[in-house]
Every structure is written in structure tokens, then in C-alpha cells.
Motif scaffolding. Structure first.
Motif, mmCIF file in Angstrom:
data_model
loop_
_atom_site.group_PDB
_atom_site.id
_atom_site.type_symbol
_atom_site.label_atom_id
_atom_site.label_comp_id
_atom_site.label_asym_id
_atom_site.label_seq_id
_atom_site.Cartn_x
_atom_site.Cartn_y
_atom_site.Cartn_z
ATOM 1 N N ASP A 76 -7.432 -6.645 -3.054
ATOM 2 C CA ASP A 76 -7.419 -6.574 -4.516
ATOM 3 C C ASP A 76 -6.237 -7.404 -5.004
ATOM 4 O O ASP A 76 -5.077 -7.010 -4.832
ATOM 5 N N SER A 113 -3.986 -5.441 -7.920
ATOM 6 C CA SER A 113 -3.080 -4.362 -7.509
ATOM 7 C C SER A 113 -2.246 -4.736 -6.289
ATOM 8 O O SER A 113 -1.340 -4.003 -5.916
ATOM 9 N N LYS A 114 -2.607 -5.873 -5.657
ATOM 10 C CA LYS A 114 -1.953 -6.345 -4.424
ATOM 11 C C LYS A 114 -2.191 -5.380 -3.255
ATOM 12 O O LYS A 114 -1.394 -5.283 -2.336
ATOM 13 N N ASP A 115 -3.318 -4.662 -3.312
ATOM 14 C CA ASP A 115 -3.713 -3.799 -2.189
ATOM 15 C C ASP A 115 -4.410 -4.637 -1.124
ATOM 16 O O ASP A 115 -5.234 -5.506 -1.432
ATOM 17 N N LYS A 151 0.354 -3.373 1.197
ATOM 18 C CA LYS A 151 0.567 -4.199 0.019
ATOM 19 C C LYS A 151 0.797 -5.621 0.495
ATOM 20 O O LYS A 151 1.294 -5.844 1.605
#
Length: 283
Positions: free
Chosen positions: A176, A179-181, A208
Motif C-alpha cells: 500500500d 499507508s506505506k504498509d 513498513k
């Protein structure tokens, strides 16, 4: 079990193949052992999804024909045709290797050569303004690290083999960019003594990520979540606590990085900080 797959989205348009484009293009068939991906709208081809996580592979027929319109060209026709053929070559090389778990030395070399050719044709990757190219859920087709017979590759991980009752199912990366997921998701089957059924579970390793430079991605581990399936699907997901840094082995610091060396709408190639070559297809 035989299945038919379509790589038409990876090929040049029919007028480039035939002088009379009103006639359907020819059909080319390849047969090889495969354990790869089910149909993806963005990928444009179909092979059987693995339900039984046992190690034996299945025979797959890949049909290349004109039953789908090719995607619009994004560059010069000659370059697009070359890249399409190189993508097909790479997919053909890695498709029968069970994500790399059964790859021989020769297989590793062939995959390396095919990946290098596609990386060279695609040119340098710059994600500075195109980070959204990473967005989505990607299915792992091949990892050179799995030839080490460890699910961790060159990092610590569960061993695989006939004497070890651990079987790897599908593996994904879910990214993602907002969200930097960055989640690594693995389906695993753990053997159990008779008469108990094997334990099926999905482990999600949450990270992350951040972009370093133009194409290097650094990931930082946060937690592992396990969700059982099959006969134990009623058990709610649970987290495995992260080891304190003081107890974490030096070989597993909780961070890692890799370079994205090729990416488009349906294929991604990465090179890890320990030399791992990985090939992904959009899921």
C-alpha cells in the motif's frame, strides 16, 4: 491436471504477427510442469490455483492465441514487442520451478539470464514519481533464495524437504503506497501425526517501507499475524510477539532492502540485499 492459459496480453498485437489481421492469429502451445498463478485481470493468463499444498507439481498447457485484445502500446512498437517476448520467456523459465523450491543450478542460471534480458530491455527503474506502480497484491512466481531449501531463503527460516512436514503454499506481497504498509503473506501447511489432519495457516509478516533513491525499497518488520484455516478456521487471528532487539540474532535484524529492477502493470522483478532474484505477477 491440465489447464489452458492465455498470455495474449503479453504479446504484440495481431497485425504485427499476420499480414491479414482479420484472420485469428495462430495458436502456440507449450507444456511444462508448473505451480504458478490463477487468472489475474491485469496479468492476462490463467493457470490452475494450487489447493493441495503438497510438493508434486502439475502439468500445464499454455496457449498463446488471439482470444483477447492486446493492451494499448505505451511506447515504440518494436520495444513493446521485444519486452512482451522477453516477459513470456521469463515466465516460461520459472513456471515449472515451484517458486524456486525445486530449482537446480542450471535452472537458477536460466532464470538469471532471462531476468537480465528483461531488465536490460526495460531500462533503469525510477519510482520517484511512479511509486504507485508498486500498489497492489503481488503473487510470488519465483525466488532464487528458495533453492536453499529454506522458507527463509538466505535468511533464517523453516527448512523444507521430505523429512520436514512443512509445505509452502502461495506467497504474496501486499503493498500500500499510501499507508506505506508492506506485507509478506505465506500460506503454510504443517504436518501432524496420524490420524490428525495437517494444520493449514496463513502467516502475514507486516512491515513498513520507504523508498531510498530511485528504486531501492527498505522494509522494517513490525509483527507477524497467523490465521488458521481448514478444520481450525474458527480460531481468530493471533499475533506472534516480536523478539526484543537484544534477543534478535544478528542475521535477522528486522530490516532489509531490495531494488526494483523491472516493473510494469503485471510483472515485477526485484533484487534483494543478499542477492535474491524474485519474480512477481499481479494477483
Amino acid at each position: 491436471m491440465a489447464a489452458s492459459s492465455t498470455f495474449s496480453s503479453l504479446l504484440p498485437s495481431p497485425p504485427a504477427l499476420l499480414s491479414d489481421h482479420r484472420s485469428p492469429p495462430p495458436s502456440i502451445r507449450y507444456s511444462f510442469s508448473s505451480l504458478t498463478v490463477p487468472k489475474s485481470p491485469r496479468l492476462g493468463f490463467t493457470v490452475p490455483e494450487r489447493r493441495n499444498l503438497a510438493a508434486n507439481s502439475s502439468l500445464v498447457e499454455v496457449s498463446i492465441g488471439g482470444d483477447r485484445d492486446p493492451p494499448p502500446s505505451s511506447g515504440s512498437g518494436g520495444d513493446d514487442k521485444q519486452i512482451a517476448l522477453l516477459k513470456l520467456k521469463l515466465l516460461s523459465v520459472v513456471s515449472g520451478l515451484n517458486r524456486g523450491l525445486v530449482a537446480s543450478v542450471d535452472d537458477l542460471q536460466r532464470a538469471e539470464v532471462a531476468a537480465k534480458e528483461l531488465e536490460t530491455a526495460g531500462g533503469p527503474v525510477d519510482l520517484t514519481n511512479d511509486l504507485d506502480k508498486l500498489q497492489g497484491k503481488w503473487r510470488l512466481l519465483y525466488s532464487s533464495a528458495f533453492s536453499s531449501r529454506s522458507l527463509g531463503g538466505s535468511r533464517p527460516g523453516l527448512p523444507t524437504g521430505r523429512l520436514i512436514p512443512v509445505t509452502l503454499g502461495q506467497v504474496f506481497q501486499r503493498i500500500d503506497v499510501f499507508s506505506k504498509d508492506f506485507d509478506n503473506i505465506a500460506e503454510v501447511e504443517l504436518g501432524a501425526p496420524w490420524p490428525f489432519p495437517p494444520l493449514e495457516a496463513t502467516a502475514t509478516l507486516a512491515h513498513k517501507f520507504e523508498l531510498l533513491g530511485t528504486c531501492k525499497i527498505k522494509i522494517t518488520f513490525e509483527k507477524t499475524t497467523v490465521k488458521t484455516s481448514g478444520n481450525l478456521s474458527q480460531i481468530p487471528p493471533f499475533d506472534i510477539p516480536r523478539l526484543p532487539d537484544s534477543f534478535r540474532p544478528s542475521s535477522n535484524p528486522g530490516t532489509g532492502d531490495f531494488e526494483v529492477t523491472y516493473v510494469d502493470d503485471n510483472i515485477r522483478i526485484t533484487r534483494g540485499d543478499r542477492g535474491e532474484l524474485r519474480v512477481f505477477a499481479i494477483a
